[in-house]
Design an enzyme around this catalytic site. Sequence first.
Site, PDB file in Angstrom:
ATOM      1  N   LYS A 167       0.836  -1.202   0.000  1.00 34.83           N
ATOM      2  CA  LYS A 167       0.000   0.000   0.000  1.00 34.83           C
ATOM      3  C   LYS A 167       0.872   1.255   0.000  1.00 34.83           C
ATOM      4  O   LYS A 167       0.632   2.200  -0.755  1.00 34.83           O
ATOM      5  CB  LYS A 167      -0.902  -0.006   1.228  1.00 34.83           C
ATOM      6  CG  LYS A 167      -1.579   1.326   1.491  1.00 34.83           C
ATOM      7  CD  LYS A 167      -1.990   1.480   2.944  1.00 34.83           C
ATOM      8  CE  LYS A 167      -2.338   2.913   3.231  1.00 34.83           C
ATOM      9  NZ  LYS A 167      -2.684   3.175   4.622  1.00 34.83           N
ATOM     10  N   ASN A 168       1.900   1.261   0.860  1.00 32.38           N
ATOM     11  CA  ASN A 168       2.736   2.455   1.013  1.00 32.38           C
ATOM     12  C   ASN A 168       3.674   2.685  -0.165  1.00 32.38           C
ATOM     13  O   ASN A 168       4.371   3.697  -0.219  1.00 32.38           O
ATOM     14  CB  ASN A 168       3.535   2.386   2.316  1.00 32.38           C
ATOM     15  CG  ASN A 168       2.648   2.564   3.537  1.00 32.38           C
ATOM     16  OD1 ASN A 168       1.551   3.122   3.445  1.00 32.38           O
ATOM     17  ND2 ASN A 168       3.100   2.068   4.675  1.00 32.38           N
ATOM     18  N   ARG A 175      -4.569  10.838   3.952  1.00 35.27           N
ATOM     19  CA  ARG A 175      -3.418  11.719   3.977  1.00 35.27           C
ATOM     20  C   ARG A 175      -2.573  11.617   2.703  1.00 35.27           C
ATOM     21  O   ARG A 175      -1.995  12.603   2.251  1.00 35.27           O
ATOM     22  CB  ARG A 175      -2.547  11.386   5.194  1.00 35.27           C
ATOM     23  CG  ARG A 175      -1.351  12.294   5.313  1.00 35.27           C
ATOM     24  CD  ARG A 175      -0.517  12.024   6.538  1.00 35.27           C
ATOM     25  NE  ARG A 175       0.573  12.988   6.576  1.00 35.27           N
ATOM     26  CZ  ARG A 175       0.459  14.227   7.005  1.00 35.27           C
ATOM     27  NH1 ARG A 175      -0.692  14.659   7.431  1.00 35.27           N
ATOM     28  NH2 ARG A 175       1.501  15.045   7.003  1.00 35.27           N
ATOM     29  N   CYS A 192      -5.250   8.443   9.320  1.00 37.52           N
ATOM     30  CA  CYS A 192      -5.276   7.887  10.675  1.00 37.52           C
ATOM     31  C   CYS A 192      -4.893   8.944  11.703  1.00 37.52           C
ATOM     32  O   CYS A 192      -3.966   9.726  11.486  1.00 37.52           O
ATOM     33  CB  CYS A 192      -4.297   6.707  10.786  1.00 37.52           C
ATOM     34  SG  CYS A 192      -4.946   5.154  10.147  1.00 37.52           S
ATOM     35  N   ARG A 251       1.475  14.851  12.046  1.00 31.70           N
ATOM     36  CA  ARG A 251       2.337  14.533  10.903  1.00 31.70           C
ATOM     37  C   ARG A 251       2.394  15.795  10.041  1.00 31.70           C
ATOM     38  O   ARG A 251       1.717  15.905   9.028  1.00 31.70           O
ATOM     39  CB  ARG A 251       1.781  13.329  10.136  1.00 31.70           C
ATOM     40  CG  ARG A 251       1.707  12.084  11.001  1.00 31.70           C
ATOM     41  CD  ARG A 251       1.578  10.831  10.190  1.00 31.70           C
ATOM     42  NE  ARG A 251       0.209  10.613   9.766  1.00 31.70           N
ATOM     43  CZ  ARG A 251      -0.200   9.536   9.096  1.00 31.70           C
ATOM     44  NH1 ARG A 251       0.650   8.590   8.790  1.00 31.70           N
ATOM     45  NH2 ARG A 251      -1.447   9.394   8.734  1.00 31.70           N
ATOM     46  N   PRO A 252       3.202  16.756  10.482  1.00 28.14           N
ATOM     47  CA  PRO A 252       3.200  18.055   9.809  1.00 28.14           C
ATOM     48  C   PRO A 252       3.662  17.960   8.358  1.00 28.14           C
ATOM     49  O   PRO A 252       4.493  17.130   8.010  1.00 28.14           O
ATOM     50  CB  PRO A 252       4.176  18.889  10.643  1.00 28.14           C
ATOM     51  CG  PRO A 252       5.060  17.891  11.311  1.00 28.14           C
ATOM     52  CD  PRO A 252       4.207  16.683  11.556  1.00 28.14           C
ATOM     53  N   ILE A 253       3.100  18.855   7.554  1.00 23.79           N
ATOM     54  CA  ILE A 253       3.460  18.875   6.142  1.00 23.79           C
ATOM     55  C   ILE A 253       4.549  19.922   5.881  1.00 23.79           C
ATOM     56  O   ILE A 253       4.878  20.179   4.734  1.00 23.79           O
ATOM     57  CB  ILE A 253       2.233  19.148   5.270  1.00 23.79           C
ATOM     58  CG1 ILE A 253       1.651  20.536   5.579  1.00 23.79           C
ATOM     59  CG2 ILE A 253       1.192  18.068   5.457  1.00 23.79           C
ATOM     60  CD1 ILE A 253       0.624  20.979   4.584  1.00 23.79           C
ATOM     61  N   ASP A 254       5.095  20.478   6.962  1.00 23.98           N
ATOM     62  CA  ASP A 254       6.108  21.527   6.814  1.00 23.98           C
ATOM     63  C   ASP A 254       7.274  21.098   5.927  1.00 23.98           C
ATOM     64  O   ASP A 254       7.798  21.895   5.151  1.00 23.98           O
ATOM     65  CB  ASP A 254       6.667  21.943   8.185  1.00 23.98           C
ATOM     66  CG  ASP A 254       5.590  22.528   9.088  1.00 23.98           C
ATOM     67  OD1 ASP A 254       4.433  22.591   8.649  1.00 23.98           O
ATOM     68  OD2 ASP A 254       5.911  22.905  10.219  1.00 23.98           O
ATOM     69  N   ASP A 268       4.864   0.830  12.099  1.00 24.71           N
ATOM     70  CA  ASP A 268       3.666   0.155  11.602  1.00 24.71           C
ATOM     71  C   ASP A 268       3.546  -1.287  12.094  1.00 24.71           C
ATOM     72  O   ASP A 268       2.536  -1.943  11.844  1.00 24.71           O
ATOM     73  CB  ASP A 268       3.639   0.171  10.070  1.00 24.71           C
ATOM     74  CG  ASP A 268       3.134   1.491   9.513  1.00 24.71           C
ATOM     75  OD1 ASP A 268       2.665   2.328  10.299  1.00 24.71           O
ATOM     76  OD2 ASP A 268       3.209   1.688   8.286  1.00 24.71           O
ATOM     77  N   VAL A 323       8.270   7.429  16.840  1.00 22.94           N
ATOM     78  CA  VAL A 323       7.911   8.024  15.553  1.00 22.94           C
ATOM     79  C   VAL A 323       6.631   8.853  15.655  1.00 22.94           C
ATOM     80  O   VAL A 323       6.578   9.996  15.214  1.00 22.94           O
ATOM     81  CB  VAL A 323       7.778   6.937  14.464  1.00 22.94           C
ATOM     82  CG1 VAL A 323       7.392   7.560  13.128  1.00 22.94           C
ATOM     83  CG2 VAL A 323       9.092   6.164  14.333  1.00 22.94           C
ATOM     84  N   ARG A 382      -8.331  -0.080   4.985  1.00 24.47           N
ATOM     85  CA  ARG A 382      -7.424   0.861   4.338  1.00 24.47           C
ATOM     86  C   ARG A 382      -6.054   0.231   4.050  1.00 24.47           C
ATOM     87  O   ARG A 382      -5.306   0.759   3.226  1.00 24.47           O
ATOM     88  CB  ARG A 382      -7.217   2.102   5.227  1.00 24.47           C
ATOM     89  CG  ARG A 382      -8.439   3.018   5.297  1.00 24.47           C
ATOM     90  CD  ARG A 382      -8.137   4.294   6.064  1.00 24.47           C
ATOM     91  NE  ARG A 382      -6.909   4.894   5.581  1.00 24.47           N
ATOM     92  CZ  ARG A 382      -5.832   5.105   6.331  1.00 24.47           C
ATOM     93  NH1 ARG A 382      -5.822   4.763   7.592  1.00 24.47           N
ATOM     94  NH2 ARG A 382      -4.760   5.655   5.803  1.00 24.47           N
TER      95      ARG A 382
END
Length: 418
Positions: free
Chosen positions: A22-23, A93, A117, A122-125, A305, A327, A397
């Site tokens: 999936k990832n 996401r 989730c 989980r910043p998008i910076d 995970d 994490v 998912r």
Amino acid sequence: MEIIVVEKSPPLKGNVRINGAKNSALPIIAASLLGTEDIILEDVPDLRDVGIICEVLRSLGAEVEFIDKRTIKINSKNLNNHITRYDLMNKMRASLLVMGPLIARLGKSKTSLPGGCAIGTRPIDLHLKGFKALGVDINTEHGSIDASVDKLIGGKIYLDFPSVGATENIMMIASMAEGETILDNAAMEPEIIDLQNFLNKLGAKIKGAGTSTIKIKGVKRLGGCRHQIIPDRIEAGTFLVAAAITGGDVVVENVIASHIKPVIAKLREAGVEVIENDDNIRVIGNGEIKPIDVKTLPYPGFPTDMQSQFMAMLTLCKGTSVVVETVFENRFMHVDELKRMGANIKIDGKSAIIQGVDGLTGAPVKATDLRAGAALVLAGLVAEGKTEIEDIYHIERGYDGIEEKFSKLGAIIYRKTV
């Protein structure tokens, strides 16, 4: 509402084939927006998230066709929309991964802040930092991100944290920037290597994936290709733990052992027999789990995970185990659900102290996130009575055909409408 019911099952036995990751599939599907010819993707897992990202691509003007259940044909030649719909972004996401390709192809992108989730911040910076380094103007107001650029110029980028998503997004946008981009402190996951291999098949010039430094020489145009998604190392790890927790004997097929070295090492440390072959791994459980300590880290460390699945297994160990989560700060939500089943777990900051118990008892529980849902399935396999799992959309998912695969191994697992 549908729930998954798991009853105490005999030791699992047999063979199970792992699907594509999936990832890996999600960023590669997003990256298909960069190509201008037919792209055929094979071994794509049949998951809710895959359906959502395909819907995102269609909404942007790409043609997406399922040749069969796990083979997709994509053509983005007529890409014509730079705005990602809020309702789609809110579901997943990974929708954020279309930003890089959209900016590279159309010079602009407008998107909402993503969902997914609820396992922590989980910043998008870091994504935006990378874009800015290549000359992109970013405006974030009222929950949306507007990005535009006249001309992408390669540059040097250092990630403060080896973010997988930021690494992928930067690789994609930089593949069509003028000149060379050097990305330092990049994520090193196998999925990053798979994305590099896919982009290079399209005509990109990228090297270094799998190391902390990735070099991307921009090209003006990307074409098409046929590509097979790598096996899902987290699905593989989940079935390895399932064999161990039930004291079973399971051969996990279509797996790359080097991708899950820490998982294999920790299973052996817990007293489980693990036999590695060229394209499969056999796990033989002896019915007794030794206590171990686990600390999650970015790849090649122990994967976050797999943390919840291991915790489910360690609830039955003979002694005390400690799991440290470094994490995500909110990835112990499954603890309360396992405690409802009789587990003895205490949380101390980033650590969970697990005192093994003699047995678990089935109970009504909720899948609080994707991997937590998998952990509850594993716990249900060894718990007395029935375990009824709600909010199974989280499980859907990330696991393709989870009930069917477990059933073939002898598990008592089924869906029920309530």
